[in-house]
Enzyme design. Structure first.
Site, PDB file in Angstrom:
ATOM      1  N   ALA A 115      30.702  81.318  41.451  1.00 44.09           N
ATOM      2  CA  ALA A 115      31.505  80.371  40.900  1.00 44.09           C
ATOM      3  C   ALA A 115      31.800  78.950  40.292  1.00 44.09           C
ATOM      4  O   ALA A 115      30.824  79.917  39.112  1.00 44.09           O
ATOM      5  CB  ALA A 115      31.412  79.147  42.546  1.00 44.09           C
ATOM      6  N   GLU A 157      28.141  73.670  43.133  1.00 40.20           N
ATOM      7  CA  GLU A 157      29.497  73.836  42.220  1.00 40.20           C
ATOM      8  C   GLU A 157      29.875  72.011  42.303  1.00 40.20           C
ATOM      9  O   GLU A 157      29.989  71.149  41.333  1.00 40.20           O
ATOM     10  CB  GLU A 157      30.793  74.433  42.433  1.00 40.20           C
ATOM     11  CG  GLU A 157      30.167  75.862  41.999  1.00 40.20           C
ATOM     12  CD  GLU A 157      29.316  75.959  41.224  1.00 40.20           C
ATOM     13  OE1 GLU A 157      29.870  75.417  39.686  1.00 40.20           O
ATOM     14  OE2 GLU A 157      28.816  77.224  41.411  1.00 40.20           O
TER      15      GLU A 157
HETATM   16  N1  B3K Z   1      28.533  77.841  35.387  1.00 39.71           N
HETATM   17  C1  B3K Z   1      28.903  78.839  36.531  1.00 39.71           C
HETATM   18  C2  B3K Z   1      28.341  80.273  35.706  1.00 39.71           C
HETATM   19  C3  B3K Z   1      29.202  80.670  34.602  1.00 39.71           C
HETATM   20  C4  B3K Z   1      28.615  81.612  33.703  1.00 39.71           C
HETATM   21  C5  B3K Z   1      29.061  82.474  33.398  1.00 39.71           C
HETATM   22  N2  B3K Z   1      29.335  83.936  32.285  1.00 39.71           N
HETATM   23  C6  B3K Z   1      28.617  78.556  37.743  1.00 39.71           C
HETATM   24  C7  B3K Z   1      27.789  78.523  37.669  1.00 39.71           C
HETATM   25  O1  B3K Z   1      26.389  78.277  37.358  1.00 39.71           O
HETATM   26  O2  B3K Z   1      27.522  76.847  38.361  1.00 39.71           O
HETATM   27 ZN    ZN Z   2      25.970  76.463  37.799  1.00 42.83          ZN
END
Ligand code: B3K
Ligand code: ZN
Length: 877
Positions: free
Chosen positions: A269, A305
């Site tokens: 996500a 998230e």
């Molecule tokens: N921040 C995103 C991960 C993105 C990955 C890109 N290759 C999901 C998370 O860690 O919440």
């Molecule tokens: Zn994250």
């Protein structure tokens, strides 16, 4: 990769951006063939940059076609700008100007799933880490934070829902009969948090009233056939919002929070500001189609998230080397949230078990890197267990060293100091130090040193003095690029038990208590406990207080005592695992030597008392009875013999099963639940113990057990029980396994997330002609190479198929390498992740090691993406 080899980028080369973008105005004219993106960037030179004559260099991608570029109202003729290596370079710029770019992209042909792409009938985006540059030219780096206004123009019938970050501020009809929707996000953000979604989607609405009494609109969007599976995620979202207010004092800041589920997604996500985008496998849940594990995963990822809104979005990373600043902290936050929602000990055991299996293996392999890496070739390769899980352990250790109250003061200070900024791991630690007065200078080595520290402990009791001495020694093995290491600052929680298992009070530095926190900071250190009334058994590293490999020469009697009596639930599990590891190691040795396996298992008595003790949490009993996994035993081995490990596990499981047959049968019956399915801690616990008992029971010759499996498979009212029965049958080679697998597919062929489970189980099934089976699964109507979930299920399942993947003729490795080469052309991020099992080649037994290496070399000889190139070249180095 034959031609020019991709270059590494170094943390030490970091410079502030020479330009800033105060405002970003984007217009998307979405279309099935060509999408037009117009950007208006309000730019100025960065006053803190010393490069005040530097040219403007904007990042782009090979898939972005530049149509026109203008500075203020002056359209730049060719010659006044250059396109070099996918970058747009403009040498002569004013100090303040508006740069307008018109670009064309083709989302329908975007197979990498980064930037703007299509998933079934919708448009969606994924911009972290460097996806935005595949949408338009930009300063695509996290320290450039800008206020975004986004206009989406599209056909109203096909795309009635058009979303972006922030609030919808305008909706009009265009002359061409299309709809134009304008979204404005008042919070400055880096481009990686940008999101756009357009499609024909259904919505589930709800509201949340914040602690300051603001009403927030909550919306979850899915395709029509899935909207009945979002209630659980919605409730999880509300729990997360409340928890973050209560535990961290963090309130949501926009008037609306949206989540969209998409089927084709490279990871779990994404925390885009106000508009999270989820892999549907991490959002949708219903009792009939979703297992307990997946329910818990949905809750944890929704929370994760959501928590990023503060730890990641309001305060973001200065550069991608600091990724753990947001990820380690947010994983720690989601772990604590799940612990608070369910059982803290169960959650801790699961998290540590995963860390010790997968992160420790990463830390010991060719891709080992510090939590704050010093360099990378492709940042997508650094969304790792080290950055996420070990990063979370670092935050947890800070929590342990500071105590809950000071930790909260530290996090408050961090958010207050850095709100709206892009900062570093050092800034995080500095806030923690400032709020608590605790010196974390040496502790910061956890961010810069790779590898898992090993801590050896020796205990000595002096009866005449009533004193007990613990001598701790630490060292960290060399990792690529880091031949020598300095001592780490390691918090070790310790308790003592007397020989009857009662807590033994002891005095350390004048403090008398049942438990102490030792701070190991030297290579070798001695801790002297006094007033110890009898010879103790030490309970070390309680709660897994540091991510280290701790060793102590426990006798089996000591371990059985800890297993039955330690006050620390985590260490009871740990003692059981250690006992099982000791027995399995002997059996593995016998198997490697080609001997007939034989062992009188001490676990039988220990397990028996757990099974008959009604006072225990059934979930904990299930965790303790679950033998160490193939993967964990491989991590522990100095030379991996996959088939010997498999054989040893089977032998021990069968021996325990036969000795405790009636106990398992009885446990199976005792934990069956009637009534409606509920994914709460209590019911999950009963199901986990019941299904574990069933898997042991089926190891015996019992005809009753065989019937029970089929009966459960056919009558279950939830996916947890149905799928447990099916996988137990498949792994035990139940006479009806094939029939059950077929029936399962027939029943669920219209539910892609369930079909993925079927793909995984089918690929993991040990049988003759497994490669042919894989080939037909890849041709099956249920499989689709374009969908990352399906690829992961099928090839991930194959990795679990010990006899096929590790076949002595090398056909398993060859099959995987073939798939990596095919996938690398389509979706490098997915291809790169699939390389992981091959990166362990140096630890395999020589005959398998040679075969694996040959496949790595074959991959290396091809024209590769940066992603796969980095993993394979580092593995072969
Ligand atoms: N921040 C995103 C991960 C993105 C990955 C890109 N290759 C999901 C998370 O860690 O919440
Ligand atoms: Zn994250």
């Amino acid at each position: 990769m034959k031609e020019s080899q991709p270059a590494a980028i170094y943390l030490k080369d970091y410079k502030v951006p020479p330009f800033l973008i105060d405002k970003t105005e984007l217009t998307f004219e979405l279309d099935e063939s060509t999408t037009v993106v117009t950007s208006k960037l309000h730019m100025r030179r960065n006053p803190t940059s010393t490069e005040n004559t530097a040219p403007l260099v904007l990042d782009g991608g090979e898939d972005v076609k530049l149509i026109a570029v203008a500075m203020d109202d002056y359209v730049l003729p060719e010659g006044e700008y250059q396109l070099v290596d996918n970058q747009l370079v403009i040498t002569a710029t004013a100090d303040n100007f508006i740069l307008t770019c018109e670009t064309l992209i083709e989302p329908q042909n975007n197979t990498k799933l980064e930037g703007l792409y299509r998933s079934s009938s919708m448009f969606c985006t994924q911009c972290e880490a460097e996806g935005f540059r595949h949408i338009t030219y930009y300063l695509d780096r996290p320290d450039v934070m800008s206020v975004f206004t986004t206009t989406i123009i599209a056909d109203n019938e096909q795309y009635p829902v058009m979303l972006s970050n922030g609030n919808e501020i305008e909706r009009t009809q265009t002359e061409e009969g299309k709809t134009a929707v304008v979204w404005h996000d008042p919070f400055p953000k880096p481009a990686y948090l940008f999101a756009l979604v357009a499609g024909n989607l259904e919505v589930k609405n709800d509201t949340f009233v914040t602690q300051s009494q603001r009403e927030v609109k909550l919306q979850i969007f899915t395709e029509a056939h899935n909207i009945d599976k979002v209630d659980y995620a919605m409730e999880a979202l509300k729990r997360s919002m409340r928890w973050d207010e209560e535990v961290y004092g963090r309130e949501y800041d926009l008037d609306i929070f949206m989540i969209v589920a998409v089927d084709d997604f490279n990871m779990g996500a994404m925390e885009n500001k106000g508009l999270n985008i989820f892999n549907s496998s991490c959002l949708l849940a219903s009792p009939e189609t979703t297992t307990d594990d997946s329910y818990l995963r949905v809750e944890a990822i929704v929370a994760h998230e959501y928590f990023h809104n503060w730890s990641g979005n309001r305060v973001t990373c200065r550069d991608w080397f600091q990724l753990s600043l947001k990820e380690g902290f947010t994983v720690f936050r989601d772990q604590t949230f799940s612990a608070d929602m369910h059982s803290a000990t169960v959650k801790r055991v699961e998290d540590v078990s995963f860390l010790k299996t997968a992160q420790f293996a990463e830390d010991a392999g060719p891709m080992a890197h510090p939590v704050r890496p010093a360099s990378f070739i492709e940042i997508s390769n650094f969304y790792t267990l080290t950055v996420y899980e070990k990063g979370a352990e670092i935050v947890r250790m800070i929590h342990t060293l500071l105590g809950a109250e000071n930790f909260r003061k530290g996090s408050d200070l961090y958010f207050e100091r850095h709100d709206g900024q892009a900062v570093t791991c050092d800034d995080f630690v500095a806030a923690m130090e400032a709020a608590s007065g605790v010196d974390l200078t040496q502790f910061k080595r956890w961010y810069s040193q790779a590898g898992t520290p090993q801590v050896r402990v020796i205990g000595e009791y002096d009866e005449s003095q009533q004193s007990y001495t613990l001598r701790l020694h630490q060292d960290t093995p060399a990792t690529p690029g880091q031949p020598t290491k300095l001592p780490s600052h390691i918090p070790v929680r310790v308790g003592l038990l007397d020989q009857a298992g009662n807590p033994l009070s002891a005095s350390l530095d004048g403090q008398s208590a049942n438990e102490h926190l030792l701070e190991l900071s030297q290579a070798e250190q001695v801790f002297e406990f006094t007033q110890v009334s009898s010879k103790p058994v030490p309970s070390l590293l309680r709660g897994f207080s540091a991510p280290v490999k701790l060793s102590y020469e426990y006798s089996s009697t000591d371990l059985l005592l800890l297993l039955s009596a330690d006050q620390d639930g985590f260490n009871r599990w740990s003692a059981g695992q250690q006992l099982a590891v000791n027995e399995l190691s002997q059996l593995i040795e016998q198997a490697v030597a080609g001997q007939t396996l034989s062992l009188e298992s001490q676990l039988i008595n220990g397990f028996n008392s757990l099974l008959v003790d009604d006072s225990l949490d059934p979930a904990m009993v299930a965790l303790i009875l679950n033998l160490p996994s193939q993967a964990y035993l491989s991590e522990l081995a100095s030379e991996i013999h996959p088939n010997a490990i498999k054989q040893a596990r089977q032998y021990l499981k069968a021996q325990i099963a036969n000795a405790l047959e009636s106990e398992f049968a009885q446990t199976y019956q005792a934990h069956r639940l009637d009534g409606e399915y509920r994914p709460d801690a209590q019911d999950i616990a009963h199901r986990s113990l019941k299904n574990l008992a069933l898997s042991y029971w089926l190891e015996t010759d019992s005809a009753e057990a065989k019937l029970a499996v089929v009966e459960q498979f056919e009558s279950a009212n939830n996916m947890t029980d149905q799928f447990a029965a099916l996988s137990i049958a498949v792994h035990a080679d139940h006479p009806q396994a094939t029939q059950m697998l077929d029936a399962f597919y027939q029943q669920w062929q219209d539910e892609p997330l369930v079909v993925n489970k079927w793909l995984m189980l089918s690929a993991g099934r040990e049988q003759e002609n497994a490669i042919d089976n894989m080939k037909s699964l890849m041709e099956h109507e249920a499989f689709d190479l374009k969908n990352p979930n399906k690829v992961r299920s099928l090839l991930g399942g194959f990795g679990q198929n010990i006899s096929a993947f590790h076949h002595v003729d090398g056909s398993g490795y060859r099959f995987l390498a073939d798939q990596i080469l095919v996938l690398d052309k389509r979706n490098p991020q997915i291809a790169s992740r699939l390389c992981t099992p091959l990166t362990r080649w140096k630890k395999m037994t020589p005959s398998l090691s040679t075969l694996m290496k040959a496949e790595l070399e074959r991959i290396m000889a091809d024209q590769l993406s940066k992603d796969v190139y980095e993993v394979i070249s580092k593995s072969l180095a």
